[in-house]
Design a protein around this motif. Structure first.
Motif, PDB file in Angstrom:
ATOM      1  N   ILE A 294      34.211  63.558  87.379  1.00  0.00           N
ATOM      2  CA  ILE A 294      33.570  62.948  88.549  1.00  0.00           C
ATOM      3  C   ILE A 294      32.050  62.946  88.405  1.00  0.00           C
ATOM      4  O   ILE A 294      31.385  61.969  88.763  1.00  0.00           O
ATOM      5  CB  ILE A 294      33.990  63.700  89.835  1.00  0.00           C
ATOM      6  N   GLY A 295      31.488  63.992  87.838  1.00  0.00           N
ATOM      7  CA  GLY A 295      30.030  64.122  87.798  1.00  0.00           C
ATOM      8  C   GLY A 295      29.354  63.573  86.570  1.00  0.00           C
ATOM      9  O   GLY A 295      28.154  63.262  86.605  1.00  0.00           O
TER      10      GLY A 295
ATOM     11  N   TRP B 136      33.372  54.793  91.926  1.00  0.00           N
ATOM     12  CA  TRP B 136      33.673  55.976  92.731  1.00  0.00           C
ATOM     13  C   TRP B 136      34.943  55.849  93.563  1.00  0.00           C
ATOM     14  O   TRP B 136      35.427  56.846  94.094  1.00  0.00           O
ATOM     15  CB  TRP B 136      32.501  56.287  93.670  1.00  0.00           C
TER      16      TRP B 136
ATOM     17  N   ILE C  49      29.674  51.564  93.707  1.00  0.00           N
ATOM     18  CA  ILE C  49      30.411  52.584  94.446  1.00  0.00           C
ATOM     19  C   ILE C  49      31.896  52.242  94.494  1.00  0.00           C
ATOM     20  O   ILE C  49      32.767  53.089  94.249  1.00  0.00           O
ATOM     21  CB  ILE C  49      29.841  52.728  95.872  1.00  0.00           C
TER      22      ILE C  49
ATOM     23  N   SER D 273      27.715  55.565  83.090  1.00  0.00           N
ATOM     24  CA  SER D 273      27.743  55.313  84.534  1.00  0.00           C
ATOM     25  C   SER D 273      26.594  56.015  85.229  1.00  0.00           C
ATOM     26  O   SER D 273      26.591  56.157  86.444  1.00  0.00           O
ATOM     27  CB  SER D 273      29.076  55.772  85.132  1.00  0.00           C
TER      28      SER D 273
ATOM     29  N   ILE E  30      32.451  59.110  86.017  1.00  0.00           N
ATOM     30  CA  ILE E  30      32.110  58.092  87.006  1.00  0.00           C
ATOM     31  C   ILE E  30      30.729  58.297  87.601  1.00  0.00           C
ATOM     32  O   ILE E  30      30.293  57.513  88.449  1.00  0.00           O
ATOM     33  CB  ILE E  30      33.163  58.027  88.126  1.00  0.00           C
TER      34      ILE E  30
ATOM     35  N   PHE F 248      29.216  60.478  89.729  1.00  0.00           N
ATOM     36  CA  PHE F 248      28.988  60.770  91.148  1.00  0.00           C
ATOM     37  C   PHE F 248      27.851  61.794  91.289  1.00  0.00           C
ATOM     38  O   PHE F 248      27.859  62.836  90.648  1.00  0.00           O
ATOM     39  CB  PHE F 248      30.274  61.315  91.781  1.00  0.00           C
ATOM     40  N   LEU F 249      26.877  61.476  92.102  1.00  0.00           N
ATOM     41  CA  LEU F 249      25.676  62.294  92.317  1.00  0.00           C
ATOM     42  C   LEU F 249      24.880  62.496  91.034  1.00  0.00           C
ATOM     43  O   LEU F 249      24.103  63.454  90.920  1.00  0.00           O
ATOM     44  CB  LEU F 249      26.053  63.665  92.924  1.00  0.00           C
ATOM     45  N   ASN F 250      25.043  61.603  90.091  1.00  0.00           N
ATOM     46  CA  ASN F 250      24.351  61.726  88.810  1.00  0.00           C
ATOM     47  C   ASN F 250      23.005  61.006  88.872  1.00  0.00           C
ATOM     48  O   ASN F 250      22.925  59.858  89.314  1.00  0.00           O
ATOM     49  CB  ASN F 250      25.226  61.122  87.702  1.00  0.00           C
TER      50      ASN F 250
END
Length: 797
Positions: A311-312, A354, A350, A721, A318, A320-322
């Motif tokens: 996730i990160g 995500w 998104i 990503s 993907i 996320f919050l990167n």
């Protein structure tokens, strides 16, 4: 009389062009008088001035005005210009400034070859060094001033031409023309792809004459196609062409700084400080501290958890919050593109990265779980598809191996690749649907002005007015001092390329049937206005390669006989360049419009750039193939992991998919069946948005551009990503906060900083390439910020 003078003069009474070699440029004669002359000044090719000269009106008015002045208090011809344009350009001009000079030609010969060579090599390497046009823009300014100091003021007679080696001070217009010529010639060439594929993978060597003719003509076809869009997209002030505006802003700031304007000096100091700062910083994410290129915050929290890492991570996950601090993952586009386009693209990211990817991985979105974020092809059990086994070689012909296909079964795409293809198809069709619904009034207005220009001329029995004269804004008044590019120039250019390319295809070269060339031209012409319209207002360029390859596959699917896989790339190069090079020509014409350059000079600058650049594209291609062949075709692994030819490998895989297997077999598989419905989605979605726009006119539904959304949804995140959060943060600061609340600061520095950051980044990449990668590769020692297993510290991924 000189050839250029014959081509560039106006065929009518009442328009004046310089005749002699006097650098004061004050002696003029009518066209009738010119016919008796035997030479023309090289510096003044194509320049002209009207008897009643609108430029005199412009010079008599004060072109410097207070940007804080309310629009209702501005002169009407200035108020017609968008505010962002008024703040970035100058509104005075001297048509007699030398432009097409010996210095211009000399600098073009200096700057184009390295750019053409480097950019061509980039297509064969894993990492590459971009050749920045901003570097040319800045360097040519200083080299031009130096030439103006050292060259002798000597008149040279060469055949039919007379020109002065040093006609006077270096001018901003020469600087502009050198940059535009480099933008045309110091680039790579789409034609190298099919030629390289055929040579590397199938041992089919294209004769040099054919290769050069093909590479020249596909680009020149695109330049000729610019005639389709110029009357609709070039002169109307509402079409600002953001990237052209950015370059014009930098040109003007550099020119003012050289004139010791206090504010401009400050601007240029900021520019060079920002350039130096970005140059130094780029060494960190690109070499010293790679972790800063992808700050995977979730991985720091749970470095050994696979799900959290996926996730990160921005490199294989993907994102996320990167956060990325690498300018290559952000780019200047976020400081140029309208904020609404950036919001659409971020929403699409998104949804795709995500939401859909997690649903595909852990939910029931798809039953085929293999290759989730891969662009490769797979068998039904998730193994990589042995595409090479689908080919049977018989002499110069390549045939489809039905037996191998029955053995391995249908081709499967990874889930993300499948919906990426769906939205790629949708984006192409939606561009046409969108302009029919939302842009038809703008296009219709431009068409009416275009027609009225000729009808009034016939009634009054006077010369046709220039396109610029049909608009009343200040910029077009200035440009009315110059003759437009005649339509027959574009037609002649197209006729030449058509004859050459048709000869190539009919004689059996370049792998495609001749009739598919006609279809490529038709599709290329149709898309120019829709995609040009979108690019002119939003700085958003739509990639159209996937659609072109599909169309070619459909056309030849029933063809009996051999089908060369490189043919799809040939077709794509023709149809693609019909749009891409038309866009280059239109964008450069817009820069010329902003910088008050004779449109004919811009036209010839593009052709000269191609004349110089293409041979160096070919030389670079031959050097790469001849010296790195075993690396590029995969027979030997490059120890530096640089000469991989991964772009060609991907194109070859796609060619097998569309050319040998064919669209019918590809989409017969139940998993792939929904993909072609992307065309229907692209056609209908704009209708829904248009209905909402009409129903709720104050809700800004017209900004919900389906083409931008679909194109962003077609983005592939399997390799990277990261950067998307950073893009929306920088875009929000630049194009929302400063644009809306600190507009005066924004108007002075936004475009300059965008150019500085791009230039600094590209300079560092070039230095890294030359000193650390071009010979023996020098690796940064591993440390905490450059972990050998994962620079993101996502160890469980």
């Amino acid at each position: 009389m000189g050839l250029f003078s014959l081509l560039l003069k106006r065929k009518s009474k009442g328009h004046y062009i310089p005749l002699d070699q006097d650098t004061s440029y004050q002696n003029y004669g009518t066209v009738e008088e010119i016919d008796d002359q035997t030479s023309i000044n090289l510096e003044n090719i194509g320049s002209s001035k009207q008897k009643n000269a609108n430029i005199d009106i412009i010079e008599s008015e004060n072109s410097e005005f207070d940007f804080e002045t309310p629009e209702d208090q501005l002169p009407p011809d200035i108020a017609e210009l968008p505010k962002i344009v008024r703040e970035s350009i100058t509104l005075d001009d001297d048509p007699n400034i030398p432009v097409f000079t010996f210095r211009y030609l000399l600098l073009s010969l200096i700057f184009i070859p390295p750019g053409a060579f480097i950019d061509t090599l980039n297509s064969y390497r894993t990492t590459s060094a971009a050749y920045s046009i901003f570097f040319v823009q800045i360097a040519s300014q200083y080299l031009g001033k130096w030439l103006a100091r050292v060259l002798p003021k000597k008149e040279i007679k060469l055949f039919f031409f007379k020109f002065n080696l040093n006609p006077g001070p270096w001018s901003i217009k020469e600087n502009v023309l050198v940059t535009l010529t480099a933008a045309s010639g110091a680039t790579s060439n789409l034609g190298t792809s099919p030629i390289s594929m055929a040579d590397l993978f199938y041992n089919d060597v294209t004769p040099p004459v054919v290769a050069l003719g093909f590479m020249w003509c596909i680009n020149l076809t695109g330049y000729s196609f610019a005639a389709i869009g110029r009357n609709f997209l070039l002169y109307d002030p509402k079409f600002i062409w953001p990237k052209a505006l950015m370059q014009s802003s930098l040109f003007n700031s550099m020119n003012k700084a050289n004139s010791n304007v206090k504010t401009a000096n400050k601007q240029m100091k900021v520019f060079f400080y920002a350039l130096l700062g970005m140059c130094i910083w780029t060494f960190f994410p690109e070499f010293i501290f790679p972790m800063t290129s992808s700050l995977a915050i979730l991985c720091w929290v749970a470095p050994e958890n696979h799900i959290i890492n996926f996730i990160g991570s921005g490199m294989g996950g993907i994102g996320f919050l990167n956060i990325s601090l690498d300018w290559s993952n952000i780019s200047s586009s976020v400081m140029l593109s309208p904020y609404w386009t950036q919001c659409i693209k971020f929403v699409a990211f998104i949804i795709s990265a995500w939401i859909l990817i997690p649903l595909a991985k852990w939910g029931n979105l798809t039953s085929f779980k293999s290759g989730l974020m891969s662009n490769r092809l797979f068998t039904a059990d998730g193994q990589l598809y042995p595409t090479n086994e689908l080919m049977i070689r018989d002499g110069n012909q390549i045939y489809f191996n039905e037996t191998a296909y029955e053995l391995h079964g249908p081709l499967h795409m990874g889930a993300q690749k499948a919906w990426s293809t769906f939205f790629s198809y949708a984006s192409y069709i939606s561009a046409i649907s969108w302009i029919v619904l939302f842009g038809r009034e703008d296009i219709s207005d431009a068409w009416e002005k275009f027609k009225s220009r000729y009808s009034r001329s016939k009634i009054s029995n006077h010369q046709y007015k220039t396109i610029s004269e049909t608009y009343s804004d200040r910029l077009n008044k200035i440009q009315s001092a110059y003759p437009d590019v005649p339509l027959w120039w574009y037609l002649a250019l197209f006729a030449f390329t058509f004859v050459v390319l048709m000869t190539i295809f009919i004689t059996g070269h370049m792998f495609i049937p001749w009739y598919t060339y006609i279809v490529a031209l038709m599709f290329g012409s149709v898309i120019i206005i829709p995609l040009g319209y979108l690019y002119a207002i939003s700085n958003f360029q739509l990639a159209i390669g996937t659609f072109n390859e599909l169309m070619f596959g459909l056309m030849i699917e029933g063809k009996i006989g051999g089908k060369h896989p490189a043919s799809a790339s040939t077709y794509g190069a023709i149809a693609g360049d019909a749009w891409y090079r038309a866009q280059y020509m239109l964008q450069d014409q817009k820069i010329g419009h902003y910088m008050h350059i004779n449109p004919r000079h811009v036209f010839w600058s593009q052709l000269i750039g191609q004349l110089i650049g293409v041979p160096f594209n070919y030389l670079a291609m031959r050097w790469a193939i001849d010296t790195k062949r075993e690396y590029l075709n995969g027979n030997i692994i490059d120890p530096l992991h640089q000469w991989t030819g991964q772009g060609l490998q991907s194109s070859n895989t796609m060619a097998v998919q569309y050319v040998l297997v064919g669209p019918t077999r590809l989409f017969a598989n139940s998993f792939n069946k929904p993909i072609p419905f992307g065309f229907l989605f692209g056609a209908l979605a704009p209708i829904l948005i248009y209905f909402l726009h009409k129903k709720f006119p104050k809700s800004n539904f017209k900004l919900w551009n389906v083409t931008v959304f679909c194109s962003a949804m077609s983005g592939f995140y399997g390799n990277l990503s990261t950067g998307y959060i950073s893009q929306i943060i920088v875009g929000t600061i630049s194009m929302f906060y400063f644009f809306k609340y600190r507009h005066k600061f924004w108007s002075k520095y936004n475009f300059l900083l965008a150019a500085a950051f791009d230039t600094g980044f590209n300079l560092t990449i070039l230095l890294i390439f030359i000193f650390l990668n071009s010979g023996k590769r020098i690796n940064m020692p591993n440390w905490w910020g450059n972990n050998v297993d994962s620079v993101e510290r996502c160890f469980a991924l």
